[in-house]
Write a protein that holds these residues in place. Structure first.
Motif, mmCIF file in Angstrom:
data_model
loop_
_atom_site.group_PDB
_atom_site.id
_atom_site.type_symbol
_atom_site.label_atom_id
_atom_site.label_comp_id
_atom_site.label_asym_id
_atom_site.label_seq_id
_atom_site.Cartn_x
_atom_site.Cartn_y
_atom_site.Cartn_z
ATOM 1 N N TYR A 52 76.324 63.449 39.250
ATOM 2 C CA TYR A 52 75.379 64.269 39.990
ATOM 3 C C TYR A 52 74.201 64.542 39.043
ATOM 4 N N GLY A 53 72.991 64.123 39.425
ATOM 5 C CA GLY A 53 71.888 64.282 38.500
ATOM 6 C C GLY A 53 70.548 64.528 39.145
ATOM 7 N N ALA A 54 69.566 64.885 38.292
ATOM 8 C CA ALA A 54 68.221 65.233 38.742
ATOM 9 C C ALA A 54 67.185 64.180 38.370
ATOM 10 N N PHE A 55 67.541 63.216 37.541
ATOM 11 C CA PHE A 55 66.587 62.183 37.148
ATOM 12 C C PHE A 55 66.381 61.247 38.330
ATOM 13 N N PRO A 56 65.126 60.817 38.587
ATOM 14 C CA PRO A 56 64.884 59.941 39.742
ATOM 15 C C PRO A 56 65.792 58.714 39.738
ATOM 16 N N ALA A 57 66.269 58.350 40.925
ATOM 17 C CA ALA A 57 67.248 57.267 41.047
ATOM 18 C C ALA A 57 66.725 55.953 40.486
ATOM 19 N N ASP A 58 65.449 55.650 40.728
ATOM 20 C CA ASP A 58 64.894 54.396 40.231
ATOM 21 C C ASP A 58 64.842 54.358 38.714
ATOM 22 N N ASN A 59 64.703 55.522 38.080
ATOM 23 C CA ASN A 59 64.636 55.579 36.626
ATOM 24 C C ASN A 59 66.017 55.565 35.975
ATOM 25 N N ILE A 60 66.989 56.198 36.620
ATOM 26 C CA ILE A 60 68.336 56.231 36.031
ATOM 27 C C ILE A 60 69.080 54.924 36.259
ATOM 28 N N ARG A 61 68.668 54.146 37.267
ATOM 29 C CA ARG A 61 69.404 52.927 37.610
ATOM 30 C C ARG A 61 69.552 51.959 36.428
ATOM 31 N N PRO A 62 68.478 51.630 35.705
ATOM 32 C CA PRO A 62 68.669 50.708 34.580
ATOM 33 C C PRO A 62 69.545 51.271 33.468
ATOM 34 N N ILE A 63 69.577 52.596 33.347
ATOM 35 C CA ILE A 63 70.460 53.217 32.355
ATOM 36 C C ILE A 63 71.915 53.030 32.778
ATOM 37 N N THR A 68 77.195 50.175 32.392
ATOM 38 C CA THR A 68 78.234 49.362 33.031
ATOM 39 C C THR A 68 78.374 48.011 32.336
ATOM 40 N N ALA A 69 77.256 47.408 31.949
ATOM 41 C CA ALA A 69 77.310 46.124 31.247
ATOM 42 C C ALA A 69 78.034 46.249 29.911
ATOM 43 N N ASP A 70 77.871 47.374 29.243
ATOM 44 C CA ASP A 70 78.509 47.575 27.934
ATOM 45 C C ASP A 70 79.975 47.974 28.041
ATOM 46 N N THR A 71 80.353 48.628 29.137
ATOM 47 C CA THR A 71 81.688 49.234 29.211
ATOM 48 C C THR A 71 82.558 48.721 30.345
ATOM 49 N N GLY A 72 81.957 48.168 31.383
ATOM 50 C CA GLY A 72 82.715 47.772 32.560
ATOM 51 C C GLY A 72 83.007 48.915 33.497
ATOM 52 N N VAL A 73 82.498 50.108 33.205
ATOM 53 C CA VAL A 73 82.741 51.300 34.022
ATOM 54 C C VAL A 73 81.559 51.507 34.968
ATOM 55 N N ARG A 74 81.819 51.605 36.253
ATOM 56 C CA ARG A 74 80.790 51.750 37.281
ATOM 57 C C ARG A 74 80.363 53.218 37.427
ATOM 58 N N VAL A 75 79.115 53.433 37.829
ATOM 59 C CA VAL A 75 78.601 54.788 38.042
ATOM 60 C C VAL A 75 78.112 54.927 39.482
ATOM 61 N N ASP A 76 78.617 55.937 40.186
ATOM 62 C CA ASP A 76 78.117 56.305 41.510
ATOM 63 C C ASP A 76 77.213 57.518 41.329
ATOM 64 N N TYR A 77 75.958 57.420 41.801
ATOM 65 C CA TYR A 77 74.958 58.452 41.504
ATOM 66 C C TYR A 77 74.535 59.206 42.750
ATOM 67 N N ALA A 296 68.410 52.220 25.793
ATOM 68 C CA ALA A 296 68.354 51.969 27.242
ATOM 69 C C ALA A 296 67.493 53.024 27.935
ATOM 70 N N ILE A 297 67.587 54.270 27.489
ATOM 71 C CA ILE A 297 66.763 55.342 28.042
ATOM 72 C C ILE A 297 65.287 55.068 27.783
ATOM 73 N N ALA A 298 64.963 54.513 26.609
ATOM 74 C CA ALA A 298 63.573 54.192 26.283
ATOM 75 C C ALA A 298 62.989 53.198 27.279
ATOM 76 N N LYS A 299 63.807 52.293 27.788
ATOM 77 C CA LYS A 299 63.332 51.318 28.771
ATOM 78 C C LYS A 299 63.080 51.966 30.129
ATOM 79 N N ALA A 300 63.570 53.201 30.305
ATOM 80 C CA ALA A 300 63.280 53.988 31.507
ATOM 81 C C ALA A 300 62.140 54.971 31.246
ATOM 82 N N TYR A 301 61.381 54.741 30.171
ATOM 83 C CA TYR A 301 60.170 55.487 29.849
ATOM 84 C C TYR A 301 60.451 56.925 29.447
ATOM 85 N N ALA A 302 61.539 57.138 28.717
ATOM 86 C CA ALA A 302 61.874 58.465 28.211
ATOM 87 C C ALA A 302 62.494 58.315 26.822
#
Length: 350
Positions: A52-63, A68-77, A296-302
């Motif tokens: 559950y989060g407040a960061f815009p969905a388009d920005n958090i998606r690449p994070i 998931t690519a590093d861990t194999g664990v999926r995130v539902d946002y 990874a966060i830096a690639k989302a402009y933060a």
């Protein structure tokens, strides 16, 4: 037992040992130990987490995708702005039906309330805990400000000639921008540090700003829309990500990082008490506070919380160093937010 059977048995045991050893490996990437073996194995067994989060969905998606690519664990946002998200979290918790494993908000006062209610009350010191600045973490690790976005000045380059672009917040007060200036109101946490910096520049800054008769916006989307179509020449607020999207779409807009400093607003979160997937949530927290997660966060402009992580990167924009950030911690929120908000809204008649 035949030789073939003995060989088969030995091979089975060897494979089992190798599989067990592999399952117990810590999450280590590029030499950085991100999370211990037990957490990684348990998180993989859970398979996913609900964020559950407040960061815009388009920005958090690449994070999330990088995690998931590093861990194999999926995130539902599930994304909402901080106030309605806080209400949903509290309501679900009171009903004994909180679905979130990981929670974040932009409002530190609401974060403190969640801690007091026992909702955000899972102390966890991430592997990078000692490296993270004290303003970005709760002393026992109940929360971390793991994403730091920037508030900026933006211009429409078709309206304002380059020679007239403001270079900082003092320039914004120039009468030449009268009728062309738009600002967001101080009604939420995303602009607290920005308006705090203005106040630090001059005790009369807010009154001087009001004298310029800026257009007031309660949301960033209408502000940036008016900027992109030329109804405004200059905009001030937590609008960096939206203006970047407009730049990529070809709009005549540009981001300016103020010479006096770059106010930041944080996304602060942690593991929810009673989480159904606590290990997956803990793994996510370990990862987002690591250098790997910060990159990874830096690639989302933060900016990430880990000081070793990269600064944001965007085509056509040079982000300042981390040292330029102005970050308000929990103590600043407690002492400044309500009186600043009340004074600002009274001054601007909102």
């Amino acid at each position: 037992m035949s030789i073939i059977n003995r060989l088969a048995s030995a091979l089975t045991i060897t494979l089992a040992i190798c599989t067990s050893a592999h399952a117990q490996e810590a999450l280590v990437i590029d030499g950085e130990t991100i999370s211990p073996a037990a957490t990684l194995a348990a998180a993989k067994a859970e398979g996913h987490l609900v964020h559950y989060g407040a960061f815009p969905a388009d920005n958090i998606r690449p994070i999330h995708e990088a995690f998931t690519a590093d861990t194999g664990v999926r995130v539902d946002y599930i994304r909402l702005s901080s106030s309605p998200l806080f209400q949903r979290i509290v309501s679900e918790h009171q009903a004994g039906a909180l679905a979130a494993d990981f929670i974040d908000l932009t409002d530190m006062l609401l974060i403190a309330d969640l801690v007091k209610r026992g909702i955000l009350d899972v102390p966890h010191k991430v592997p990078s805990f000692d490296a993270i600045d004290a303003t970005l973490k709760e002393p026992e690790g109940r929360w971390y400000t793991y994403i730091n976005s920037t508030t900026v000045i933006a211009v429409n380059t078709a309206v304002i000639p380059e020679a007239d672009w403001p270079t900082g917040y003092k320039d914004v007060l120039d009468p030449k921008y009268d009728g062309q200036l738009g600002i967001t109101i101080l009604d939420g946490g995303s602009v607290l540090a920005q308006y705090g910096l203005m106040r630090d520049l001059s005790p009369t800054y807010w009154a001087d700003l009001k004298a310029r008769n800026p257009r007031l916006y309660e949301g960033v989307s209408p502000l940036t829309t008016d900027l992109a179509r030329g109804d405004l020449g200059v905009a001030v607020g937590p609008i960096g990500e939206l203006v970047l999207a407009q730049m990529r779409a070809g709009a005549p807009v540009r981001i300016i990082f103020a010479k006096e400093g770059v106010p930041s607003f944080g996304i602060t979160g942690g593991v929810a008490a009673g989480a159904r997937n606590p290990n997956a949530a803990t793994l996510f927290l370990d990862w987002v506070t690591s250098k790997r997660g910060g990159d990874a966060i830096a690639k989302a402009y933060a900016y990430g919380a880990n000081p070793a992580s990269a600064a944001p990167v965007a085509e056509g924009v040079e982000y300042p160093s981390r040292a330029a950030l102005i970050v308000y911690g929990a103590a600043d929120w407690q002492s400044k937010f309500q009186p600043y908000r009340d004074e600002f809204l009274a001054l601007f008649g909102k």
